[in-house]
Structure formats: C-alpha cells, structure tokens
Design a protein around this motif. Structure first.
Motif, PDB file in Angstrom:
ATOM      1  N   THR A 123      47.035  27.382  21.466  1.00 12.91           N
ATOM      2  CA  THR A 123      46.190  26.747  22.474  1.00 12.91           C
ATOM      3  C   THR A 123      44.756  27.188  22.271  1.00 12.91           C
ATOM      4  OG1 THR A 123      45.842  26.342  24.845  1.00 12.91           O
ATOM      5  CG2 THR A 123      46.542  28.566  24.209  1.00 12.91           C
ATOM      6  N   SER A 124      43.830  26.280  22.531  1.00 10.61           N
ATOM      7  CA  SER A 124      42.419  26.621  22.402  1.00 10.61           C
ATOM      8  C   SER A 124      41.715  26.648  23.757  1.00 10.61           C
ATOM      9  CB  SER A 124      41.718  25.640  21.450  1.00 10.61           C
ATOM     10  OG  SER A 124      41.914  24.299  21.851  1.00 10.61           O
ATOM     11  N   HIS A 125      42.484  26.740  24.838  1.00  9.87           N
ATOM     12  CA  HIS A 125      41.870  26.934  26.155  1.00  9.87           C
ATOM     13  C   HIS A 125      41.222  28.314  26.209  1.00  9.87           C
ATOM     14  CE1 HIS A 125      43.175  23.570  28.816  1.00  9.87           C
ATOM     15  NE2 HIS A 125      43.947  23.352  27.775  1.00  9.87           N
ATOM     16  N   GLY A 126      40.166  28.413  26.987  1.00  8.75           N
ATOM     17  CA  GLY A 126      39.487  29.689  27.166  1.00  8.75           C
ATOM     18  C   GLY A 126      39.545  30.137  28.615  1.00  8.75           C
ATOM     19  N   ARG A 140      38.378  24.006  27.982  1.00 11.01           N
ATOM     20  CA  ARG A 140      39.578  23.187  27.801  1.00 11.01           C
ATOM     21  C   ARG A 140      39.743  22.877  26.321  1.00 11.01           C
ATOM     22  NH1 ARG A 140      42.287  20.225  31.529  1.00 11.01           N
ATOM     23  NH2 ARG A 140      40.583  20.402  33.027  1.00 11.01           N
ATOM     24  N   GLY A 141      40.977  22.812  25.872  1.00 11.16           N
ATOM     25  CA  GLY A 141      41.216  22.522  24.461  1.00 11.16           C
ATOM     26  C   GLY A 141      42.588  21.924  24.253  1.00 11.16           C
ATOM     27  N   GLU A 142      43.026  21.939  23.004  1.00  6.46           N
ATOM     28  CA  GLU A 142      44.329  21.398  22.659  1.00  6.46           C
ATOM     29  C   GLU A 142      45.409  22.469  22.745  1.00  6.46           C
ATOM     30  OE1 GLU A 142      44.168  19.666  18.789  1.00  6.46           O
ATOM     31  OE2 GLU A 142      42.997  17.923  19.452  1.00  6.46           O
ATOM     32  N   THR A 143      46.622  22.031  23.025  1.00  3.31           N
ATOM     33  CA  THR A 143      47.794  22.907  23.019  1.00  3.31           C
ATOM     34  C   THR A 143      48.907  22.203  22.250  1.00  3.31           C
ATOM     35  OG1 THR A 143      47.189  23.886  25.152  1.00  3.31           O
ATOM     36  CG2 THR A 143      49.485  24.138  24.444  1.00  3.31           C
ATOM     37  N   TRP A 144      49.536  22.944  21.361  1.00  2.61           N
ATOM     38  CA  TRP A 144      50.630  22.400  20.551  1.00  2.61           C
ATOM     39  C   TRP A 144      51.834  23.327  20.637  1.00  2.61           C
ATOM     40  CZ3 TRP A 144      50.348  17.765  17.907  1.00  2.61           C
ATOM     41  CH2 TRP A 144      49.064  17.196  17.814  1.00  2.61           C
ATOM     42  N   LEU A 145      53.017  22.738  20.743  1.00  2.00           N
ATOM     43  CA  LEU A 145      54.275  23.481  20.716  1.00  2.00           C
ATOM     44  C   LEU A 145      55.117  22.980  19.546  1.00  2.00           C
ATOM     45  CD1 LEU A 145      55.506  23.459  24.442  1.00  2.00           C
ATOM     46  CD2 LEU A 145      54.197  25.234  23.276  1.00  2.00           C
TER      47      LEU A 145
END
Length: 296
Positions: A123-126, A140-145
């Motif tokens: 995740t690139s959330h801060g 806010r950013g992307e999140t991948w699972l």
C-alpha cells in the motif's frame, strides 16, 4: 458481517481501522498487554480534508485469538513473527493479510501458520501519529493484495471492502512483482533520507545526483536478477515520480532513526544484498552499514 482484526495500532493500522469503520465495517484492534492499563475506547482520526473524528474499535488481546475472523498485520516487518507468536489459537480458516514494508517475512509466517490462507500486499497510503491515539492520514495511494499460498486465492474478495474504504484496492496474482517494485523504491529513498536526515524531495538536489544514479543502478540490477523486466530508465522515472509526489514527507526509516527505533533495513536493503549474488553493491552496502551504525 466479517470483523477485521488489525494487528499493529500504529499510524497506518489506525488509519485503515478508521477508513473501514467509515464504511460500516466491524473492526477490532489487537493490542499488546501494555495497553491494558491505559486503554482508550476511541482514537482521534484526522482525515485528508482535515476533518477530525473519534473512531471506536473493539479491543482484542492475544488470548482472544480464537475469535479472530480476518487478521491484518500492519506492524513493522521485524515485529511480525514476535507479534504472531501468541496467536497459536488463531482458527486455521482465518485469513492472515501481511501489509508491511520489505520482503522475507511471509515465508516465515507460512511455516508457522501452514493451514491459514496467507495474503500479502502493498500500500502507498501515508499516515503519521500526532500524539497518543491521534492519527493523521497524510496521503492516499494504491493498495494491492495477492496470494502467498494456494488457500489465499479463495479470499480475493477481501479486496472489495478494502477498495470501498481506501479508494483503491485490487487483487493481483502477480503480487511478488508489485512487492519488488515497492521494495526497489524503498531501498533508494529510505536509507538515503535516513542517513542524511532529509525529506524525500531533497534527494533531487544536485549534491545527491551521483549517489542516486549509482544506488538506483545497483537496486535495479538485483531486481533484474530476480526476474523483473522493468528497464533502468523506467525504474528511474518511477523513482523520480515518487520522490516528487512525497517531496515534503520524511521516510519511515528516517522517522524510525530520528525517534531511536529499530528500522526495517534488514527487510529492505538486507533483502537485496542477500539476493545480489556476485553483483557489486558498494552503495547499498555502505548505506546498510551506516543505518546499522546509527542504531537501525
């Protein structure tokens, strides 16, 4: 309704809890025993639009592991195994989701919990803590699972409620490639900013041009050795974009050193060094040694 149990009540863990609660999801924070004496029923969350609100979650402790339906681990990478040590009663059908920096931990978790569906993500959330139980969402950013074992594929649907809460979350069968790409960025920005006590954006100052070029080449060579197909030019464009996007931020490794905390240098630069083979890695090695010398 599923209850999410978040292990790691740091800035990002609390941010995820707040965003899930805003969507009506049930959320518990798995706390350590030291929290029993000063447990807050709520924490204050500061959203990206500066709106402040109190967020209520259910407190859980290790002895309640048998009640956990879905465990999201958001501790530092080096804390994961110790944090999971007391959860032997975790139901084998409960998925474990690992959201931390660095690589090399999932394999150890899989050996300790062989029956559980194991998901890994990036995740690139801060986020940052502004005080005891006061958390600010900073980006806010992307999140991948994606799946770390076969059983995890039955839980690809977890990305949907995360997408509603985070703005973006997707499932990827090629999650290792995405982990490598995040690791490559962290391996350049984190140790350089930590050792030089600077914000991310200062890496674009002329004095860092040479070391940035050398370090990015070393990191790219290891990732290519691991099967990544991104060219050096593409990697440098992506790196520069992240530096610009996070120009005013301090990296997590910088903040860890500044506050006298252990860093994730072993799971980031250490991981690259351990997979470099015979590749020369002088800048990576120097930064690794310097972070360790500074206490990381």
């Amino acid at each position: 309704m599923r209850e999410w149990t978040i292990l790691g009540a740091g800035a990002l863990g609390c941010t995820l809890a707040a965003l899930l609660r805003e969507q009506g999801e049930q959320v518990a924070l798995l706390l350590s025993e030291r929290h029993r004496g000063h447990l807050h029923p709520t924490f204050e969350f500061i959203a990206l639009n500066e709106r402040r609100r109190l967020v209520a979650t259910r407190p859980r402790f290790a002895h309640q592991a048998a009640d956990i339906q879905c465990l999201v681990v958001m501790t530092k990478a080096y804390q994961v195994l110790e944090a999971l040590a007391g959860l032997a009663a975790l139901p084998p059908q409960s998925p474990i989701v690992l959201l931390h920096n660095g690589l090399g931990v999932a394999e150890q978790v899989a050996r300790r919990f062989p029956a559980n569906p194991l998901l890994v993500g990036v995740t690139s959330h801060g986020a940052m803590k502004e005080g005891e139980w006061v958390v600010r969402h900073t980006g806010r950013g992307e999140t991948w699972l994606g799946p770390a074992n076969t059983a995890a594929r039955a839980h690809a649907g977890l990305a949907r409620p995360l997408a509603r809460a985070l703005g973006h979350a997707e499932w990827s069968e090629d999650i290792r490639r995405l982990q490598h790409r995040k690791l490559s960025i962290n391996a350049v920005i984190n140790p350089l900013t930590a050792c030089h006590h600077i914000r991310n954006g200062q890496l674009h100052e002329p004095r860092f041009a040479e070391v940035l070029a050398q370090l990015s080449e070393e990191v790219h060579q290891v990732l290519a050795r691991l099967g990544e197909e991104e060219s050096l030019e593409q990697f440098r464009r992506r790196l520069n974009a992240v530096i610009e996007l996070t120009a005013t931020n301090y990296s997590s490794m910088h903040q860890d050193l500044a506050h006298g905390r252990k860093t994730e240098i072993e799971q980031i630069t250490g991981y690259l060094l351990s997979h470099a083979g015979t590749l020369p890695m002088p800048v990576c090695r120097q930064l690794y040694n310097e972070v360790k010398r500074l206490g990381g």
